[in-house]
Scaffold this active site. Structure first.
Site, PDB file in Angstrom:
ATOM      1  N   PRO A  46       2.312  14.880   3.768  1.00  0.00           N
ATOM      2  CA  PRO A  46       1.153  14.164   4.336  1.00  0.00           C
ATOM      3  C   PRO A  46       1.050  12.753   3.773  1.00  0.00           C
ATOM      4  CG  PRO A  46       0.430  15.615   2.573  1.00  0.00           C
ATOM      5  CD  PRO A  46       1.912  15.867   2.757  1.00  0.00           C
ATOM      6  N   THR A  47       0.907  11.787   4.644  1.00  0.00           N
ATOM      7  CA  THR A  47       0.592  10.421   4.206  1.00  0.00           C
ATOM      8  C   THR A  47      -0.512   9.911   5.132  1.00  0.00           C
ATOM      9  OG1 THR A  47       2.440   9.588   5.565  1.00  0.00           O
ATOM     10  CG2 THR A  47       2.860   9.851   3.219  1.00  0.00           C
ATOM     11  N   GLY A 105       7.912  11.817   1.739  1.00  0.00           N
ATOM     12  CA  GLY A 105       6.725  11.014   2.003  1.00  0.00           C
ATOM     13  C   GLY A 105       7.108   9.646   2.522  1.00  0.00           C
ATOM     14  N   ARG A 106       7.399   8.710   1.596  1.00  0.00           N
ATOM     15  CA  ARG A 106       7.683   7.338   2.025  1.00  0.00           C
ATOM     16  C   ARG A 106       8.821   7.215   3.026  1.00  0.00           C
ATOM     17  NH1 ARG A 106       6.382   7.266  -3.239  1.00  0.00           N
ATOM     18  NH2 ARG A 106       4.609   6.035  -3.964  1.00  0.00           N
ATOM     19  N   LYS A 137      -1.096  21.860  -3.498  1.00  0.00           N
ATOM     20  CA  LYS A 137      -0.193  20.702  -3.664  1.00  0.00           C
ATOM     21  C   LYS A 137      -0.652  19.833  -4.839  1.00  0.00           C
ATOM     22  CE  LYS A 137       1.424  16.553  -1.138  1.00  0.00           C
ATOM     23  NZ  LYS A 137       0.703  15.383  -1.645  1.00  0.00           N
ATOM     24  N   TYR A 186       0.834  -1.206   0.000  1.00  0.00           N
ATOM     25  CA  TYR A 186       0.000   0.000   0.000  1.00  0.00           C
ATOM     26  C   TYR A 186       0.874   1.263   0.000  1.00  0.00           C
ATOM     27  CZ  TYR A 186      -2.664   3.849   1.939  1.00  0.00           C
ATOM     28  OH  TYR A 186      -3.197   5.093   2.145  1.00  0.00           O
ATOM     29  N   ASP A 239       8.104  17.691  -3.642  1.00  0.00           N
ATOM     30  CA  ASP A 239       8.300  16.353  -3.065  1.00  0.00           C
ATOM     31  C   ASP A 239       8.335  15.348  -4.201  1.00  0.00           C
ATOM     32  OD1 ASP A 239       5.740  15.444  -3.839  1.00  0.00           O
ATOM     33  OD2 ASP A 239       4.861  15.809  -1.881  1.00  0.00           O
ATOM     34  N   HIS A 246       2.270  13.307  -6.299  1.00  0.00           N
ATOM     35  CA  HIS A 246       1.712  12.390  -5.305  1.00  0.00           C
ATOM     36  C   HIS A 246       2.608  11.156  -5.161  1.00  0.00           C
ATOM     37  CE1 HIS A 246      -2.381  12.406  -3.254  1.00  0.00           C
ATOM     38  NE2 HIS A 246      -1.878  11.271  -2.805  1.00  0.00           N
ATOM     39  N   TYR A 252      -8.351  17.524   1.560  1.00  0.00           N
ATOM     40  CA  TYR A 252      -9.105  17.190   0.359  1.00  0.00           C
ATOM     41  C   TYR A 252     -10.446  17.890   0.502  1.00  0.00           C
ATOM     42  CZ  TYR A 252      -5.895  13.304  -0.714  1.00  0.00           C
ATOM     43  OH  TYR A 252      -4.807  12.547  -1.027  1.00  0.00           O
ATOM     44  N   GLN A 299      -3.176  19.058   5.531  1.00  0.00           N
ATOM     45  CA  GLN A 299      -3.455  18.718   4.127  1.00  0.00           C
ATOM     46  C   GLN A 299      -4.949  18.474   4.005  1.00  0.00           C
ATOM     47  OE1 GLN A 299      -4.254  15.186   3.098  1.00  0.00           O
ATOM     48  NE2 GLN A 299      -4.938  16.116   1.188  1.00  0.00           N
ATOM     49  N   SER A 339      -2.317  14.597   7.207  1.00  0.00           N
ATOM     50  CA  SER A 339      -3.248  14.206   6.137  1.00  0.00           C
ATOM     51  C   SER A 339      -4.701  14.307   6.599  1.00  0.00           C
ATOM     52  CB  SER A 339      -2.962  12.760   5.719  1.00  0.00           C
ATOM     53  OG  SER A 339      -4.008  12.249   4.924  1.00  0.00           O
ATOM     54  N   THR A 379      -4.733  19.510  -1.663  1.00  0.00           N
ATOM     55  CA  THR A 379      -4.213  18.561  -2.654  1.00  0.00           C
ATOM     56  C   THR A 379      -5.153  18.527  -3.847  1.00  0.00           C
ATOM     57  OG1 THR A 379      -3.139  17.283  -0.946  1.00  0.00           O
ATOM     58  CG2 THR A 379      -3.535  16.154  -3.028  1.00  0.00           C
TER      59      THR A 379
HETATM   60  C1  FNR Z   1       0.682   9.767   0.138  1.00  0.00           C
HETATM   61  N1  FNR Z   1       0.500  11.075  -0.321  1.00  0.00           N
HETATM   62  C2  FNR Z   1      -0.583  11.805   0.142  1.00  0.00           C
HETATM   63  N2  FNR Z   1      -0.748  13.097  -0.269  1.00  0.00           N
HETATM   64  C3  FNR Z   1      -1.786  13.839   0.201  1.00  0.00           C
HETATM   65  O1  FNR Z   1      -1.909  14.995  -0.177  1.00  0.00           O
HETATM   66  N3  FNR Z   1      -2.666  13.290   1.116  1.00  0.00           N
HETATM   67  C4  FNR Z   1      -2.571  12.014   1.561  1.00  0.00           C
HETATM   68  O2  FNR Z   1      -3.374  11.558   2.382  1.00  0.00           O
HETATM   69  C5  FNR Z   1      -1.504  11.223   1.052  1.00  0.00           C
HETATM   70  N4  FNR Z   1      -1.360   9.919   1.442  1.00  0.00           N
HETATM   71  C6  FNR Z   1      -0.270   9.194   1.029  1.00  0.00           C
HETATM   72  C7  FNR Z   1      -0.079   7.912   1.502  1.00  0.00           C
HETATM   73  C8  FNR Z   1       1.044   7.183   1.147  1.00  0.00           C
HETATM   74  C9  FNR Z   1       1.239   5.800   1.687  1.00  0.00           C
HETATM   75  C10 FNR Z   1       2.001   7.762   0.266  1.00  0.00           C
HETATM   76  C11 FNR Z   1       3.260   7.014  -0.137  1.00  0.00           C
HETATM   77  C12 FNR Z   1       1.820   9.031  -0.227  1.00  0.00           C
HETATM   78  C13 FNR Z   1       1.514  11.725  -1.199  1.00  0.00           C
HETATM   79  C14 FNR Z   1       2.613  12.379  -0.358  1.00  0.00           C
HETATM   80  O3  FNR Z   1       2.136  13.512   0.315  1.00  0.00           O
HETATM   81  C15 FNR Z   1       3.801  12.841  -1.212  1.00  0.00           C
HETATM   82  O4  FNR Z   1       3.334  13.664  -2.261  1.00  0.00           O
HETATM   83  C16 FNR Z   1       4.640  11.715  -1.797  1.00  0.00           C
HETATM   84  O5  FNR Z   1       4.689  10.595  -0.922  1.00  0.00           O
HETATM   85  C17 FNR Z   1       6.057  12.209  -2.063  1.00  0.00           C
HETATM   86  O6  FNR Z   1       6.828  11.246  -2.690  1.00  0.00           O
HETATM   87  P1  FNR Z   1       7.860  10.285  -1.903  1.00  0.00           P
HETATM   88  O7  FNR Z   1       8.665  11.133  -0.958  1.00  0.00           O
HETATM   89  O8  FNR Z   1       7.032   9.251  -1.218  1.00  0.00           O
HETATM   90  O9  FNR Z   1       8.673   9.739  -3.035  1.00  0.00           O
END
Ligand code: FNR
Length: 347
Positions: free
Chosen positions: A83-84, A299-300, A221, A30, A276, A245, A134, A132, A112, A160
């Site tokens: 945000p994740t 993020g990750r 974003k 995921y 990002d 994203h 939606y 963040q 998030s 976002t």
């Molecule tokens: C995200 N991202 C994300 N973005 C956002 O605006 N709201 C969210 O709830 C989420 N949730 C989310 C979950 C997971 C598991 C991931 C991996 C990503 C996107 C996140 O904010 C970001 O843009 C990217 O993760 C950046 O890339 P890297 O650093 O993961 O390569």
């Protein structure tokens, strides 16, 4: 220079491997997955590495200062937390651990909309944070979230805009894995109620509405084009966040390292631009700053760090990235973030 520890050259891969062994295969997939056939996921990391540095020499780099500000908030380095969603999937501390680790490292957290803690739990431990957002089909619920965030101390709203619909992912997992619920406000738990889904009808006209109901600066974003960045600024955005994203929405889009220069050039100099996607080392952060980013977000890597050691892991990751940036700045002849300029990159 302080002599802080570093994750080392294989750090990002090692961190991910450690996190992977601490979670189920479903949860790992995921987080790790991209959309489509994961072209953009791969391109994001590669595009930073393709930018070759042209260091300056014979500068006095006895002291190097990585500190800066974002929308007026001081941070120890331009390495901030993206945000994740659903962070309790990977660690029982969830967003509380992310916030505490980030605060101790002098960083800034973006919470998030799909967070698995309440505002009350968050603010107990958090340093500076942004929400963040939606825009949901239920506009009344959206308004409730915004107002509760403002009351709880959010310093900005991050809208976002790249997710009118959630893209199909390459590695199919139950979405989201069915063991945690978003609880930022109680109504968000009703996941079968379409009101909690993202509203695909959002337009640039909604930016003014958000700024008005929140009274907070608005960051947009998910922008990858100069013309759209400009339109958002004209509609009242205080800052633009270049993002695809993390390769999880439209696959095949331009990597963020490539989109950044176009966006930077399209908006007035005083407008902050963040980026990002695929940033894994302090050198990548230096490259982003050279392209004109005000700050970067991870993020990750932050999720992997949370999964391995909770708040302590997040702290260590952010401190390591800061130390790598400090070293890269010194070796490239930059004493301050302001001294990092486009001439550091090979044309
Ligand atoms: C995200 N991202 C994300 N973005 C956002 O605006 N709201 C969210 O709830 C989420 N949730 C989310 C979950 C997971 C598991 C991931 C991996 C990503 C996107 C996140 O904010 C970001 O843009 C990217 O993760 C950046 O890339 P890297 O650093 O993961 O390569």
């Amino acid at each position: 220079m302080t002599n802080l520890g570093s994750l080392g050259p294989t750090g990002p891969a090692r961190l991910e491997a450690a996190a992977r062994s601490a979670m189920s295969g479903h949860v790992y997939d995921y987080i790790a997955t991209g959309s489509g056939v994961e072209e953009t996921l791969a391109a994001n990391e590669a595009a930073w590495r393709d930018l070759l540095l042209r260091p300056r020499v014979l500068r006095d780099v006895t002291t190097v200062d990585t500190s800066t500000t974002v929308l007026g908030t001081p941070v120890s380095a331009p390495v901030l937390v993206a945000p994740t969603g659903y962070q309790r999937l990977v660690h029982p501390e969830g967003e509380v651990g992310m916030a505490a680790g980030s605060a101790r490292a002098g960083s800034l957290l973006t919470l998030s909309t799909r967070a698995t803690v309440t505002f009350e739990e968050l603010v107990e431990v958090s340093g500076p944070w942004w929400l963040q957002l939606y825009i949901l089909r239920d506009r009344g619920l959206t308004e409730t979230i915004v107002q509760r965030a403002a009351a709880a101390g959010a310093r900005a709203l991050v809208l976002t805009v790249d997710t009118p619909y959630v893209a199909r992912k390459a590695r199919r997992t139950p979405f989201p894995p069915d063991v945690v619920s978003p609880v930022l406000v109680p109504e968000l738990q009703a996941r079968d109620d379409k009101g909690v889904w993202q509203d695909p009808g959002v337009t640039v006209a909604d930016l003014a509405w958000l700024a008005e109901i929140s009274g907070l600066p608005l960051v947009v974003k998910g922008v990858l084009r100069g013309d759209e960045a400009r339109a958002c600024v004209d509609a009242g955005a205080a800052a633009i966040w270049v993002s695809n994203h993390g390769g999880r929405q439209l696959d095949g889009v331009v990597p963020t390292a490539t989109a950044l220069a176009e966006v930077r050039a399209a908006v007035p100099e005083e407008v902050e631009v963040y980026v990002d996607g695929g940033l894994r080392t302090g050198r990548d952060v230096l490259r982003a700053l050279a392209l004109g980013a005000t700050a970067t977000f991870v993020g990750r890597p932050a999720v992997w760090a949370l999964a391995t050691e909770g708040a302590a892991g997040v702290h260590d990751l952010l401190v390591s990235l800061r130390a790598e940036l400090e070293e890269a700045m010194a070796l490239a002849g930059c004493r301050t973030v302001a001294e990092v300029a486009p001439d550091l990159l090979h044309p």
